[in-house]
Design a protein around this motif. Structure first.
Motif, short mmCIF file in Angstrom:
data_model
loop_
_atom_site.label_atom_id
_atom_site.label_comp_id
_atom_site.label_asym_id
_atom_site.label_seq_id
_atom_site.Cartn_x
_atom_site.Cartn_y
_atom_site.Cartn_z
N PHE A 77 0.80 -1.19 -0.03
CA PHE A 77 -0.21 -0.10 0.04
C PHE A 77 0.78 1.30 -0.28
N SER A 78 2.09 1.12 0.21
CA SER A 78 2.79 2.25 0.37
C SER A 78 3.12 3.27 -0.69
N ASP A 79 3.01 2.70 -2.07
CA ASP A 79 3.06 3.69 -3.12
C ASP A 79 1.75 4.55 -3.34
N TYR A 80 0.62 4.10 -2.65
CA TYR A 80 -0.57 4.72 -2.52
C TYR A 80 -0.41 5.97 -2.00
N HIS A 81 0.23 5.84 -1.00
CA HIS A 81 0.40 6.94 -0.02
C HIS A 81 0.98 8.22 -0.63
N TYR A 82 2.10 8.05 -1.45
CA TYR A 82 2.67 9.16 -2.13
C TYR A 82 1.93 9.55 -3.20
N GLU A 132 -1.16 13.63 -6.62
CA GLU A 132 -2.70 13.96 -7.27
C GLU A 132 -3.19 15.08 -6.71
N GLY A 133 -2.15 15.81 -5.79
CA GLY A 133 -2.78 16.93 -4.93
C GLY A 133 -3.78 16.66 -3.83
N LYS A 134 -4.13 15.38 -3.60
CA LYS A 134 -5.12 15.13 -2.48
C LYS A 134 -4.61 15.40 -1.17
N LEU A 135 -3.03 15.18 -0.99
CA LEU A 135 -2.49 15.77 0.12
C LEU A 135 -1.56 16.54 -0.16
N PRO A 136 -1.05 17.66 0.96
CA PRO A 136 -0.01 18.54 0.63
C PRO A 136 1.35 17.67 0.33
N LYS A 137 2.17 18.24 -0.25
CA LYS A 137 3.49 17.75 -0.61
C LYS A 137 4.16 17.60 0.86
N GLY A 138 4.67 16.47 1.16
CA GLY A 138 5.54 16.08 2.31
C GLY A 138 4.94 15.55 3.44
N TYR A 139 3.31 15.68 3.26
CA TYR A 139 2.48 15.24 4.39
C TYR A 139 2.70 13.90 4.76
N VAL A 140 2.97 12.77 3.93
CA VAL A 140 3.28 11.45 4.35
C VAL A 140 4.43 11.10 4.86
N ASP A 141 5.59 11.85 4.49
CA ASP A 141 6.80 11.78 5.19
C ASP A 141 6.66 12.31 6.58
N GLN A 142 6.00 13.66 6.83
CA GLN A 142 5.78 14.05 8.01
C GLN A 142 5.03 13.03 9.17
N ILE A 143 3.87 12.54 8.61
CA ILE A 143 3.30 11.58 9.50
C ILE A 143 4.16 10.36 9.93
N LYS A 144 4.69 9.90 8.68
CA LYS A 144 5.68 8.92 9.16
C LYS A 144 6.86 9.18 10.23
#
Length: 335
Positions: A310-315, A320-332
């Motif tokens: 599922f990790s590829d889908y996170h990025y 796609e602009g559905k999450l702010p850039k860098g948001y996923v890494d900030q969460i992780k």
């Protein structure tokens, strides 16, 4: 005579002022709040909401009373939230994603395998990222009372299916029930499943009529929904952490005394602790019933395999602009 009349008026004014607090609550007046919920009162969550109400009454010596309306007596989720904003009810308790209209980032909580565990999720909710979401909620008229975010739903999630699901490969082509979340449906599409949006209350029938082959659920809700009657294979996937928030209209909250505000917050956080105790007990009882009456089989997964899938889908959500850039890494990075 004029002096005497003036003194009477002054004394009356002093009485009126002293009878009311600075927050507009009359001294000695019992303040009653209407709390709407989705869960029936005889479930672990339903009992927790009543425990919250009991704590509020006890801590306030009866000056603040919460009346619980279970099982959607006040309407469906979105209706109850609208009611809060209109002032026809004061509080609503449900999953945080119900409030995603006020901040779309709330929906990250239901992205499979973005959070490693509940502690990770709590750090998100109680840290800077969560505070930004809370600020947006308050600006839109909603305040979350259980600030510790310790009201765990589940306490874990499972997948119920007609055929055994043991690996990510088994998800390919699987007709899986989804709720209304573009994030959630797309996540399962990314690993080859075929998600179909079905109302929660219609899911049992959808399974029985083969409209879907599988459903994911908090373990605590499986037995009440009788899913294992028609889908006897259970896979412990624990795809994302779930919690329940007890929310109140910001207008109502700001009109309460500071003492009553603090009582609500303290009682909501204490209720989360009670929920864990009640839910664990309930789940153990339910599992025994599912085994003895429905003959379920339970499978564990290689969680890292599913995380990787599922990790590829996170990025992809960022691309796609559905999450702010860098948001996923900030969460992780909060782990």
């Amino acid at each position: 005579m004029k002096k005497f009349t003036f003194m009477l008026v002054a004394l009356f004014s002093l009485f009126v002022v002293s009878a009311c607090s600075e927050d507009g609550e009359a001294a000695g007046e019992v303040v009653e709040l209407k709390l709407g919920t989705k869960m029936p009162e005889d479930t672990a969550e339903g009992q927790t909401f009543q425990h919250f109400a009991d704590l509020v009454k006890e801590k306030s010596d009866g000056s603040l009373v919460v009346k619980v309306y279970p099982a959607e007596q006040l309407g469906k989720g979105t209706t109850q939230i609208d009611n809060m904003l209109l002032g026809t009810q004061d509080m609503y308790a449900e999953g945080a994603t119900y409030f995603s209209d006020f901040d779309s980032n709330i929906e990250v909580s239901s992205i499979p395998y973005l959070f490693s565990d509940y502690d990770h999720y709590t750090k998100f909710n109680t840290g800077e990222m969560g505070e930004e979401i809370n600020k947006n909620l308050i600006d839109n008229g909603v305040r979350i009372l259980n600030t510790e975010r310790n009201f765990i739903r589940g306490p874990y999630r499972v997948l119920l299916s007609k055929e055994p699901i043991k690996s990510v490969e088994d998800l390919k082509g699987l007709k899986i029930r989804s709720f209304e979340s573009a994030f959630y449906s797309a996540a399962y599409e990314s690993v080859g499943a075929k998600p179909t949006v079905v109302a929660w209350t219609e899911t049992y029938l959808a399974l029985k009529q083969n409209l879907v082959d599988a459903v994911t659920s908090p373990i605590s809700l499986v037995w009440p929904m009788k899913f294992t009657e028609v889908a006897p294979y259970m896979t412990v996937i624990d795809e994302y952490p779930q919690d329940v928030v007890i929310a109140i209209s910001e207008d109502k909250f700001s009109g309460l005394s500071e003492e009553h505000q603090q009582i609500l917050i303290d009682a909501a956080n204490e209720a989360g602790e009670k929920a864990a105790e009640l839910t664990d007990k309930e789940v153990k009882e339910h599992l025994e019933l599912m085994k003895s009456e429905h003959g379920i089989e339970i499978f564990e997964i290689d969680k890292q395999e599913w995380v990787d899938a599922f990790s590829d889908y996170h990025y992809q959500l960022e691309e796609e602009g559905k999450l702010p850039k860098g948001y996923v890494d900030q969460i992780k990075s909060l782990k």
